[in-house]
Write a protein that holds these residues in place. Structure first.
Motif, PDB file in Angstrom:
ATOM      1  N   GLY A 194       0.839  -1.196   0.000  1.00  0.00           N
ATOM      2  CA  GLY A 194       0.000   0.000   0.000  1.00  0.00           C
ATOM      3  C   GLY A 194       0.872   1.242   0.000  1.00  0.00           C
ATOM      4  N   SER A 195       0.835   1.990  -1.115  1.00  0.00           N
ATOM      5  CA  SER A 195       1.703   3.168  -1.210  1.00  0.00           C
ATOM      6  C   SER A 195       1.186   4.300  -0.333  1.00  0.00           C
ATOM      7  N   GLU A 196      -0.007   4.113   0.257  1.00  0.00           N
ATOM      8  CA  GLU A 196      -0.549   5.145   1.148  1.00  0.00           C
ATOM      9  C   GLU A 196      -0.024   5.006   2.578  1.00  0.00           C
ATOM     10  N   GLY A 207      -3.238  12.587   2.261  1.00  0.00           N
ATOM     11  CA  GLY A 207      -3.605  11.387   1.506  1.00  0.00           C
ATOM     12  C   GLY A 207      -3.063  10.093   2.070  1.00  0.00           C
ATOM     13  N   ILE A 209      -1.927   7.332   5.411  1.00  0.00           N
ATOM     14  CA  ILE A 209      -2.289   6.870   6.756  1.00  0.00           C
ATOM     15  C   ILE A 209      -1.122   6.050   7.290  1.00  0.00           C
ATOM     16  N   TYR A 266      -3.683  -1.305  -8.647  1.00  0.00           N
ATOM     17  CA  TYR A 266      -2.447  -1.289  -7.875  1.00  0.00           C
ATOM     18  C   TYR A 266      -2.281  -2.560  -7.040  1.00  0.00           C
TER      19      TYR A 266
ATOM     20  N   ARG B  54     -12.111  10.633   2.159  1.00  0.00           N
ATOM     21  CA  ARG B  54     -11.506   9.586   1.345  1.00  0.00           C
ATOM     22  C   ARG B  54     -12.546   8.635   0.763  1.00  0.00           C
ATOM     23  N   ALA B  86      -4.073   5.085  -3.788  1.00  0.00           N
ATOM     24  CA  ALA B  86      -4.082   5.367  -2.360  1.00  0.00           C
ATOM     25  C   ALA B  86      -2.731   5.966  -2.015  1.00  0.00           C
ATOM     26  N   MET B 103      -8.733   5.010  -6.027  1.00  0.00           N
ATOM     27  CA  MET B 103      -8.538   3.723  -5.362  1.00  0.00           C
ATOM     28  C   MET B 103      -9.060   3.801  -3.919  1.00  0.00           C
ATOM     29  N   GLY B 105      -9.361   4.185  -0.254  1.00  0.00           N
ATOM     30  CA  GLY B 105      -8.520   4.870   0.731  1.00  0.00           C
ATOM     31  C   GLY B 105      -7.905   6.158   0.237  1.00  0.00           C
TER      32      GLY B 105
END
Lengths: 424, 424
Positions: A194-196, A207, A209, A266, B54, B86, B103, B105
């Motif tokens: 997860g790139s977030e 954007g 977390i 993704y 989000r 995300a 996406m 999130g």
């Protein structure tokens, strides 16, 4: 073109995972370190308990026949010819008219067949001899704990696979297990995707977390009895990810990934499973949360593709990974303990899918209730903190009302269920 | 002359011990090591959750007003002007007639106020532009998780003193606690007494038994959240014992001795308490097993004189030592969790004293039962292994029958009770 996935039922999914569950090895640990582990062998009594006839009380060991005529009005007088502390043995044979002062737990001396409790005996000196008055008749065997009365040598007292609690520790000590054969903990790798995701010590960014799933899963692994190994976060490049997964899998018994299992652009995992020639057991389950939970198998090793959503990740672990861990530990009841209880609130909106709702179990007048822990959006992290159970609501066209009977899965229990369908 | 002791009621005894309970300090541990510890401070949200508006789904972020007229018969067509993974942020403002692929999130881009789920949208290429058809109207806010919807910055999510389970770990990670303030474990010394005791690795000898209490107590200490320190076994000489106790007490927060508290000739503890000027809070309790349990206090430190009998030792620890440990850990419900349940068997013989019977809790059709674990002689070690609860049977002239309501104390629970008399 979007991939079409066919959901399977929760229990079917669990059964297909359990086909690849395996029992792990054993190792010896010091008795001091045994608490919280799982026994790898049956615990056997290496001797009778008691291992000799012993006194359960402080008092006087006597020959019951001497007291045949004793009464309050006409007590019998015996001479106290010695005393036995716990752990020592009286060397002579006690003869008629004699008594021996005996401590709790001490061995009954030869010749004696009953014990008079200290508080029921009157002692005094007479011509420098120590005397005791007994004011009632005793039968052979009165107040004696007999050899083998509690357990006999060779008895299996605790079964292989049992969780070692303080009571089991006491038994292990009693039977001389200074080293305890315990199940080796399965080594389970964790990779997050997860790139977030920010690491826990990074400041928040637009954007993004913080990555909570990794720490949560490592903690769930610990609770289940496994050893978690964190391999860090997925790279952005699919080839690098593939190498990461391949390498990690060689170092662990099972591998967990969090996130990346949806059908989104993704989500790399489906491609990685394909690239490594892993057999995907399922990639869609008729349940909420966690419908995208995917499990694959490669050379007998399971790859758990848990959802990136915290609640789905949590539930997916408990339903699919935990029983594999408990099996590895030789535990005989690998599934979460299922009980019947009452719903603590309404769930009027029907849902076509089986739902697993994080809940807190409570007790009221002998009845078990389960109350949903917090607002039940699948993304709500905060409700996980109070949860010690999952309420299972079967899918269908009807809603559920407060006080209805439901199946509850207990999360903090060490006991479990042996089979999937059975309820206790 | 035998000393006469006056028994006090169980709850009175607990209350007198709790007067000397104290709250311990705190330390920071890595989040990886936090599971199973107790929070030393309230856990606060350091940001809103979500921290931005989000998308809860994979799909398309849109302007709802563009879809006002959309229907299955007459879909509205929007141009897909970009995509947001995300963790990334869309830099431009979305204008009328545009949509953005989004996406799960990811942050809602400026200008958008609703999300269309991926499976409800039809995409296609038209003159090298990517288009999406929307076939129903959306309202402002549809499929958006709003900033602060789950929790707002500053909210206390978990209270000080809470046991850290995997859900709490997830929250700690979410809110950036890479180091976690946890309660320091109380250091509790253990000294065993009894000349009949063999060490676990010694072969059995006539009249002797292996020392199981020490390991059992060390394991109970671990379960309760304390750090046990074993000081070995008492010497035979009372002066040496006295020095042992005095020295041990300087190194720990509390001290447990097992055995030696009866009124027998070999029971040194009463003399040692006197010699060291310790205040004996009680030395006789109206309960079975464990009536000889003695607690003394010296300079604010508690000395727990537990019985040498394994069951009495076990019960004494759980009733008297455990709440002191939990208080030290800042836990707000230090007492064993008490629930009402049904007796799984008859106890027809009345007993003048309150009894605590080791039991296994089970569940049947939403009701809680407690079934005595094995034969209930107070010396039976083996029944301890299965016990996960204590049944409390008040003393009196009546017996108890199967299915009667009784108070059950849960042993493996991390939740507890705040007060002594309250039941949950």
């Amino acid at each position: 073109m979007l991939e079409r996935r066919t959901p399977i039922r929760v229990n079917e999914a669990i059964i297909s995972v359990m086909k690849y569950a395996k029992v792990g090895g054993m190792e010896n640990v010091s008795l001091n370190d045994a608490h919280g582990r799982f026994l790898a062998e049956d615990l056997q009594a290496d001797h009778d308990i008691p291992s000799f006839n012993r006194s359960p009380y402080d008092g006087f060991a006597i020959r019951s026949e001497d007291t045949k005529m004793a009464s309050r009005a006409a007590p019998v007088t015996l001479e106290v010819v010695g005393e036995i502390g716990a752990g020592s043995v009286f060397q002579e044979e006690v003869t008629s008219g004699q008594a021996v002062r005996i401590m709790t737990g001490a061995q009954i001396p030869a010749g004696c067949d009953a014990v008079v409790m200290l508080e029921l005996a009157r002692t005094y000196s007479h011509h420098n001899r120590r005397m005791v008055d007994i004011n009632r008749a005793y039968q052979e065997g009165d107040n004696i704990s007999f050899k083998g009365e509690e357990t006999t040598k060779g008895t299996v007292l605790v079964k292989k696979g049992t969780y070692i609690n303080p009571g089991v520790v006491a038994l292990l000590a009693t039977f001389g297990y200074s080293e305890v054969p315990v199940s080796i903990k399965p080594k389970i790798g964790v990779i997050s995707t997860g790139s977030e995701l920010l690491h826990v010590d990074e400041p928040l960014q637009p954007g993004k977390i913080r990555n909570s799933n990794t720490f949560m899963i490592l903690s769930q692994l610990e609770r289940a009895g496994a050893e978690g190994v964190y391999f860090g976060q997925f790279a952005d490049d699919i080839e690098v990810c593939y190498q990461q997964v391949k390498k990690a899998l060689t170092e662990v018994d099972f591998l967990i990934t969090t996130g990346g299992v949806s059908v989104g652009d993704y989500d790399y995992l489906p491609d990685i499973y394909q690239k490594m020639n892993a057999q995907v057991l399922f990639n869609k389950i008729g349940m909420r949360p966690g419908s995208v939970t995917t499990v694959a198998e490669k050379d007998g090793k399971l790859l758990f593709g848990l959802s990136g959503n915290p609640s789905a990740c949590y539930v997916g672990f408990e339903l699919f990974t935990r029983p594999v861990i408990r099996t590895y530990l030789s535990h005989q009841q690998p599934f979460l303990k299922r009980i019947t209880g009452y719903l603590g609130t309404d769930f009027k909106k029907p849902n076509p899918f089986t739902r697993f709702i994080r809940a807190t179990v409570s007790f009221e007048n002998g009845r078990v209730f389960a109350i949903p822990a917090g607002l039940d959006k699948s993304s709500v992290v905060s409700s996980l903190a109070d949860a010690n159970a999952l309420i299972e609501l079967p899918g269908g066209s009807r809603g559920y009302e407060k006080e209805m009977e439901v199946v509850i899965h207990l999360l903090e229990d060490q006991d479990g269920c042996a089979r999937l369908e059975e309820k206790e």
